[in-house]
Design a protein around this motif. Structure first.
Motif: not given
Lengths: 276, 256
Positions: A75, A78-79, A85, A89-90, A105, A162, B161, B163-172, B174
């Motif tokens: 995690k 990934r930051r 995409f 994927n918004l 986040l 990010q 969406a 997946e994209a948020i997960e890809a930014s490093g967010a926790s499950r 979040q």
């Protein structure tokens, strides 16, 4: 610096999507990855941030090996990897601002995320990035009110906010008209220069790749068959990438013209012709 | 080809035989005179309900019990939905690992398999006559309905969406808050109101087995042969249920 070493991916179906990709992406170069559909372009990009779990090999991002990281460490890693995409994927029902802030986040606590409360500096960052991508003043619009080109800009803003060390773009122009495609490619190029980060772009429009990329990676059937400066991408190289016509050193006899999904059936139906 | 054709005719013949057998066995005791007596009795019953009783004391009792009915539906919807949310998330194939998915699907199937009156009878046996039994029964019934439909709504969300948020490093967590909740919120509100409307209807009937609400009053009036009062109660039920339905339809149109 991103370094992949012998990166392999075998899907549970037995398909070997990546057959050992070794390459390095450096500085602030724009790297376009081209190749026919099903060559493994998406798989490669998704393996880097482990949205798809690689089967084998290593990925180093600025010295950190990613494939061995546990969930928590991944995690954090990934930051440092922004991703754009094909379908943007918004979260359609959230505002532009909320979508951009979701890129932060990884830096806030669960409780803050629950209250949708971000530090002021993140909000300032988001405003700045929105200006960079040309969406200043749009922050309170809902994502589903925007055009495709604008949505992709939000997607890029979410990745850039990010402050990543590398940007991955998976077919960022495939859902856009030619004009928006150029605008998005220009924006990505600009970001690479101003933020001083490399970008890997999956793209199937070769002219766009040639126009904007510094370097081309050519993927054919899971293998890296071309890796060099854009200037070196001649017709011969394109043949190798798209038709699998390889230099005489390796076997030429592969059935490459037939798309992989339907290939088996076609071969069964086709009578064997001598000299085929 | 031939096999399936034959199977088709076998199914037709079997169905026809079954219907014939049911009709014969159920109607074997029915004679013309019995039918005519029945129709006459039915007519007399309806006639004795008109005009409905409208003394202020009776109306007061109807109000009291109607309020209890709507309140029961309200509380039961609240608790039912609260209990349903984790089950629905667990039963959504796109968010939950296989074992948890199967467990929660199992819970849903079991809660859906027993009819509301049976649950109400069990609740009355367990906690005694009164609205508490009704609340328990209706909450329980809301779980199967709400979890199943809500799980399906969760399965319909755009996973891109997420997946994209997960890809930014967010926790499950979040990712859930940011990508899942906004996508399912309108359906959540719509389903809740819809279930509330169904629960009003349910809470009018389960009084018959002693689980509180206006059904209690209806049962009592029948056993005392106060058919005009029963008429009043039936009319009041129609009004309340229709009002609930209109409200629910209005809200659902607004949010989705």
């Amino acid at each position: 610096m991103l370094e992949t070493t012998n990166l392999r991916k075998v899907y549970p179906t037995g398909d070997e999507a990546l057959k050992g990709i070794t390459t390095t992406v450096n500085g602030n170069e724009i790297v376009a990855m081209i190749g026919p559909s099903g060559a493994g372009k998406s798989t490669f990009i998704r393996c880097i941030n482990r949205l798809t779990e690689p089967t084998d090999g290593a990925i180093h991002l600025d010295g950190t090996e990613l494939t061995g990281l546990d969930d928590r460490a991944m995690k954090t890693a990934r930051r440092n990897i922004g991703m754009v995409f094909q379908e943007y994927n918004l979260v359609e029902r959230l505002t532009v601002m909320e979508n951009v802030l979701s890129g932060r986040l990884g830096y806030v606590s669960n409780w803050a995320a629950f209250r949708r409360k971000f530090p002021q500096e993140d909000i300032d960052r988001a405003y700045n990035v929105l200006e960079t991508v040309g969406l200043a003043g749009m922050e309170n619009k809902r994502a589903d009110e925007l055009s495709g080109g604008q949505r992709q800009r939000v997607g890029i803003a979410r990745a850039v906010v990010q402050e990543p060390k590398i940007l991955l773009a998976d077919e960022p122009t495939s859902s856009l008209d030619p004009e928006s495609s150029h605008a998005v490619m220009e924006l990505l190029t600009e970001i690479a220069a101003t933020k001083d980060i490399p970008i890997i772009i999956n793209i199937h429009e070769v002219p766009l790749a040639v126009e904007y990329a510094d370097r081309i990676l050519g993927l054919h059937d899971g293998e890296l068959v071309f890796d060099g400066p854009t200037a070196n991408l001649d017709d011969n190289a394109k043949d190798v990438i798209y038709r699998g016509v390889e230099p005489p050193t390796s076997n030429v006899d592969r059935d490459v013209e037939v798309p992989s999904e339907t290939g088996d059936e076609l071969i069964q139906d086709r009578p064997t012709v001598a000299g085929d | 080809m031939f096999g399936s054709q034959r199977l088709k005719w076998a199914v037709y013949a079997g169905t026809a035989l079954f219907v014939l057998w049911s009709v014969v066995s159920l109607l074997s005791g029915v004679t013309l005179s019995r039918v005519s007596i029945g129709v006459q009795n039915g007519y007399l019953l309806l006639e004795s309900m008109v005009p409905p009783e409208t003394s202020s004391e009776s109306l007061q009792r109807v109000y009291t019990y109607l309020f209890e009915t709507v309140a029961m539906a309200f509380v039961a919807t609240f608790t039912g939905v609260l209990l349903s949310v984790p089950i629905a998330v667990g039963a959504a194939e796109n968010l939950s690992p296989k074992p948890i998915y199967l467990l929660n699907r199992g819970i849903i199937s079991i809660t859906r398999s027993i009819d509301e009156l049976i649950i109400a009878i069990i609740a009355v046996k367990a906690v005694g006559v009164g609205p508490l039994a009704g609340i328990i029964a209706i909450s329980y019934l809301s779980i199967g309905f709400f979890s199943k439909l809500f799980a399906e709504d969760i399965e319909d969300i755009d996973m891109g969406a997420t997946e994209a948020i997960e890809a930014s490093g967010a926790s499950r967590f979040q990712t859930f808050v940011y990508a899942v909740i906004p996508q399912v919120a309108p359906r959540f509100i719509g389903l809740t109101v819809y279930r509330w409307d169904i629960n009003i209807r349910s809470s009018t009937i389960i009084g018959i087995v002693g689980a509180g609400g206006i059904g209690t009053l209806l049962m009592r009036s029948f056993s005392r042969y106060e058919y005009d009062f029963a008429g009043t109660i039936l009319l009041s039920i129609i009004v309340v249920v229709l009002a609930g339905e209109l409200f629910s339809a209005y809200v659902r149109r607004r949010v989705t």
